[in-house]
Structure formats: C-alpha cells, structure tokens
Design a protein around this motif. Structure first.
Motif, PDB file in Angstrom:
ATOM      1  N   ASP A  85       0.790  -1.241   0.000  1.00 39.24           N
ATOM      2  CA  ASP A  85       0.000   0.000   0.000  1.00 39.24           C
ATOM      3  C   ASP A  85       0.818   1.285   0.000  1.00 39.24           C
ATOM      4  N   ALA A  86       2.057   1.217   0.456  1.00 41.09           N
ATOM      5  CA  ALA A  86       2.854   2.432   0.591  1.00 41.09           C
ATOM      6  C   ALA A  86       4.332   2.110   0.473  1.00 41.09           C
ATOM      7  N   ILE A  87       5.103   3.096   0.010  1.00 40.14           N
ATOM      8  CA  ILE A  87       6.559   2.984  -0.082  1.00 40.14           C
ATOM      9  C   ILE A  87       7.174   3.922   0.941  1.00 40.14           C
ATOM     10  N   VAL A  88       7.916   3.370   1.889  1.00 36.33           N
ATOM     11  CA  VAL A  88       8.705   4.182   2.823  1.00 36.33           C
ATOM     12  C   VAL A  88      10.144   3.702   2.649  1.00 36.33           C
ATOM     13  N   ALA A  89      10.829   4.267   1.661  1.00 35.61           N
ATOM     14  CA  ALA A  89      12.130   3.742   1.253  1.00 35.61           C
ATOM     15  C   ALA A  89      13.060   4.847   0.766  1.00 35.61           C
ATOM     16  N   SER A  90      12.977   6.019   1.415  1.00 38.38           N
ATOM     17  CA  SER A  90      13.834   7.145   1.031  1.00 38.38           C
ATOM     18  C   SER A  90      13.679   7.497  -0.445  1.00 38.38           C
ATOM     19  N   MET A  91      12.445   7.487  -0.921  1.00 45.60           N
ATOM     20  CA  MET A  91      12.175   7.804  -2.327  1.00 45.60           C
ATOM     21  C   MET A  91      11.990   9.308  -2.498  1.00 45.60           C
ATOM     22  N   SER A  92      12.838   9.897  -3.324  1.00 43.19           N
ATOM     23  CA  SER A  92      12.744  11.334  -3.586  1.00 43.19           C
ATOM     24  C   SER A  92      11.497  11.653  -4.395  1.00 43.19           C
ATOM     25  N   ILE A  93      10.893  12.775  -4.083  1.00 44.80           N
ATOM     26  CA  ILE A  93       9.706  13.235  -4.798  1.00 44.80           C
ATOM     27  C   ILE A  93      10.160  13.935  -6.073  1.00 44.80           C
ATOM     28  N   THR A  94       9.830  13.359  -7.210  1.00 40.14           N
ATOM     29  CA  THR A  94      10.195  13.963  -8.498  1.00 40.14           C
ATOM     30  C   THR A  94       8.955  14.093  -9.377  1.00 40.14           C
ATOM     31  N   GLU A  95       9.032  14.997 -10.339  1.00 40.78           N
ATOM     32  CA  GLU A  95       7.906  15.198 -11.252  1.00 40.78           C
ATOM     33  C   GLU A  95       7.635  13.943 -12.074  1.00 40.78           C
ATOM     34  N   GLU A  96       8.688  13.234 -12.459  1.00 45.37           N
ATOM     35  CA  GLU A  96       8.524  12.020 -13.256  1.00 45.37           C
ATOM     36  C   GLU A  96       7.790  10.951 -12.456  1.00 45.37           C
ATOM     37  N   ARG A  97       8.165  10.761 -11.197  1.00 44.93           N
ATOM     38  CA  ARG A  97       7.490   9.763 -10.364  1.00 44.93           C
ATOM     39  C   ARG A  97       6.057  10.160 -10.047  1.00 44.93           C
ATOM     40  N   LYS A  98       5.812  11.476  -9.948  1.00 40.25           N
ATOM     41  CA  LYS A  98       4.454  11.945  -9.640  1.00 40.25           C
ATOM     42  C   LYS A  98       3.477  11.689 -10.793  1.00 40.25           C
ATOM     43  N   LYS A  99       3.998  11.368 -11.960  1.00 39.94           N
ATOM     44  CA  LYS A  99       3.130  10.981 -13.065  1.00 39.94           C
ATOM     45  C   LYS A  99       2.551   9.582 -12.839  1.00 39.94           C
ATOM     46  N   GLN A 100       3.247   8.791 -12.007  1.00 38.26           N
ATOM     47  CA  GLN A 100       2.847   7.400 -11.788  1.00 38.26           C
ATOM     48  C   GLN A 100       2.169   7.177 -10.434  1.00 38.26           C
ATOM     49  N   ILE A 101       2.642   7.892  -9.411  1.00 31.89           N
ATOM     50  CA  ILE A 101       2.135   7.680  -8.051  1.00 31.89           C
ATOM     51  C   ILE A 101       1.964   9.011  -7.333  1.00 31.89           C
ATOM     52  N   ASP A 102       1.284   8.977  -6.199  1.00 32.16           N
ATOM     53  CA  ASP A 102       1.181  10.148  -5.325  1.00 32.16           C
ATOM     54  C   ASP A 102       2.249  10.085  -4.242  1.00 32.16           C
ATOM     55  N   PHE A 103       2.555  11.244  -3.681  1.00 35.45           N
ATOM     56  CA  PHE A 103       3.477  11.325  -2.553  1.00 35.45           C
ATOM     57  C   PHE A 103       2.841  12.107  -1.407  1.00 35.45           C
ATOM     58  N   THR A 104       3.224  11.749  -0.201  1.00 30.56           N
ATOM     59  CA  THR A 104       2.880  12.557   0.965  1.00 30.56           C
ATOM     60  C   THR A 104       3.779  13.784   0.995  1.00 30.56           C
ATOM     61  N   ASN A 105       3.581  14.606   2.011  1.00 28.27           N
ATOM     62  CA  ASN A 105       4.541  15.659   2.307  1.00 28.27           C
ATOM     63  C   ASN A 105       5.875  15.006   2.664  1.00 28.27           C
ATOM     64  N   LYS A 106       6.939  15.772   2.655  1.00 29.77           N
ATOM     65  CA  LYS A 106       8.277  15.228   2.937  1.00 29.77           C
ATOM     66  C   LYS A 106       8.373  14.703   4.370  1.00 29.77           C
ATOM     67  N   TYR A 107       9.260  13.717   4.566  1.00 28.41           N
ATOM     68  CA  TYR A 107       9.644  13.365   5.930  1.00 28.41           C
ATOM     69  C   TYR A 107      11.136  13.556   6.154  1.00 28.41           C
ATOM     70  N   TYR A 108      11.881  13.915   5.098  1.00 22.80           N
ATOM     71  CA  TYR A 108      13.214  14.506   5.251  1.00 22.80           C
ATOM     72  C   TYR A 108      13.663  15.015   3.895  1.00 22.80           C
ATOM     73  N   SER A 109      14.754  15.758   3.858  1.00 17.71           N
ATOM     74  CA  SER A 109      15.294  16.261   2.597  1.00 17.71           C
ATOM     75  C   SER A 109      16.814  16.248   2.662  1.00 17.71           C
ATOM     76  N   GLN A 110      17.452  16.142   1.486  1.00 16.01           N
ATOM     77  CA  GLN A 110      18.903  16.087   1.441  1.00 16.01           C
ATOM     78  C   GLN A 110      19.403  16.338   0.022  1.00 16.01           C
ATOM     79  N   PRO A 111      20.692  16.751  -0.124  1.00 15.68           N
ATOM     80  CA  PRO A 111      21.286  16.902  -1.451  1.00 15.68           C
ATOM     81  C   PRO A 111      21.992  15.625  -1.879  1.00 15.68           C
TER      82      PRO A 111
END
Length: 251
Positions: A85-111
């Motif tokens: 039902d959900a992916i919790v695997a340090s998956m970055s939110i990208t526009e390309e991925r948002k074409k396929q799935i939804d994302f929650t708000n961030k739970y961390y960020s990094q470069p």
C-alpha cells in the motif's frame, strides 16, 4: 443462503478492488539495502530510519502495519499492482514519479553528494572535474538520472548498479573513480565501512530533494499519512528517531 450471499458479496468487493486492503491495515514496502535508512539486520529483520518512521506513523494512525522488502527497480510497479500500500524507502519526490504515483509531504530532505577514494586527484563535483572518470550510482534513482544527464553527457563514464551496496563496494575496491549518492547515506557509509578507503568530495549544487511516502494515485491514505507526519514532528517522536541515526536535523 445468507452465508453464500455474504461470501459472494465479499468476492465481488475483492474482484472490484484487486487486493483489497482491510480498514486500518497497511502493508508498507522498503528496500532493505540502503543503510542507515533501511537495511536487513543479521536476523533478516528490516531496520533503519525509514522503518522506524513507518512504525511511528502507523502507531500515530493506530493502524496495523506490515513492513516488507522490495527490490528498488520494481518498487513503483509493485505499488501500482497493489502488492503493498505504501513505499517508505527514502524515495525522492520527483515530477517524473508523480506521473505514476502520489506522494505525501516530505519526511526529510537532502542533497546529492560525491564520494571518492582518499587519494583521488579529482578536485570538484562539476562536470569538467569528472570528465574522463568513471562515476557510479544506483540505477533508477535521482542520482542515476543526474549522473547520466550531467556527467555522462560531458565525458564521464556512468556505471549503474542494482543497489547502493554494490556501488560502494566497487568504489571501495578501486573499480570506480567516484560515486554519486544521497548525502546522508554516503556520510553514514564513510563513517563505517568506507572510513579507511574513501572521503566526501562535496555536495552537488542544486540537487536538494524532498523524500516522501509513495502511494497509489488517489489513495486516501495520503491524508492520514500527512497528518501523522505532522503529528510526530510536533510531538518529538521524529526528533528521537532522527537522533538515533544522525547528530543533526535532517527534516
């Protein structure tokens, strides 16, 4: 007759929804090969910050959760196929991925950052600095995309790996000149297995990304997860988990 009718109705519901999710029961996937965020312990159990965050969110939502391992390359296809039902695997939110799935708000960020052998002559993280060198990255990731788009097109050889563990092993064994990876993962590795061989060359400018929970399009779990993320940040649960893995705030 009543039992038969109930069973037929249940069958219709299952057929209509695919793998039907029981209310307040959630199956969460993580990779299990991306320490310190997710990894398999010696007993085979899944551990790491992603796993701790997932468990904290489930507790906040009062949901019964099962966490399973899923290879990275098949993560999004398996989600859309309702294997979990959900992916919790340090998956970055990208526009390309948002074409396929939804994302929650961030739970961390990094470069993104680059690691090199300690005796490397590479001086910087620009494309000109990596020209003529072999740079590794885990496939199907933001770092792989960046490496191919920015380094591979300007004279570097880009080598992709099924997992980050395989990429760091090649850097450690001298089969790569450089490795591009999420900064916190690289720093954790450099403090442990990579401490004798390698060093942090630097962060890659303009690559700061937010990490969120992946969900199927339109899944109402998004609102529940967002509320739970906000709650654990406010009540201090997030900070306790953060401090277990990093001496600085990654939120």
């Amino acid at each position: 007759m009543r039992v038969k009718t109930i069973l037929m109705t249940a069958g219709l519901i299952l057929t209509a929804t695919g793998l039907a999710r029981a209310e307040d029961t959630i199956t969460i996937a993580t990779e299990g090969a991306y320490p310190p965020f997710n990894y398999a312990d010696t007993d085979g159990s899944l551990k790491g910050m992603d796993v701790d965050i997932a468990n904290a969110l489930c507790a906040e939502m009062k949901a019964k959760c099962t966490i399973v391992a899923q290879e990275w390359d098949g993560m999004i296809p398996a989600l859309t196929a309702k294997k979990f039902d959900a992916i919790v695997a340090s998956m970055s939110i990208t526009e390309e991925r948002k074409k396929q799935i939804d994302f929650t708000n961030k739970y961390y960020s990094q470069p993104l950052s680059i690691g090199v052998p300690k005796d490397s002559a590479i001086k910087g993280v620009a494309a000109d600095d990596l020209k003529g060198h072999t740079i590794g990255a885990q496939g199907s990731t933001t770092q792989a995309d960046y490496a191919e788009d920015h380094y591979g097109k300007d004279g570097a050889e880009v080598k992709l790996y099924p997992s980050n563990d395989e990429a760091t092993a090649d850097l450690q064994n001298g089969r790569l000149d450089a490795l591009i990876v999420d900064k916190f993962v690289l720093v954790d590795w450099l403090n442990k297995d990579g401490k004798d061989c390698c060093k942090l060359l630097g962060d890659v400018p303009g690559t700061q990304t937010e990490v969120g929970i992946g969900l199927r399009k339109g899944d109402p779990l998004k609102e529940k997860f967002n509320a739970a993320i906000e709650a654990i940040v406010k009540n201090g649960t997030y900070a306790k988990i953060n401090q277990k893995y990093f001496p600085f705030d990654i939120y």
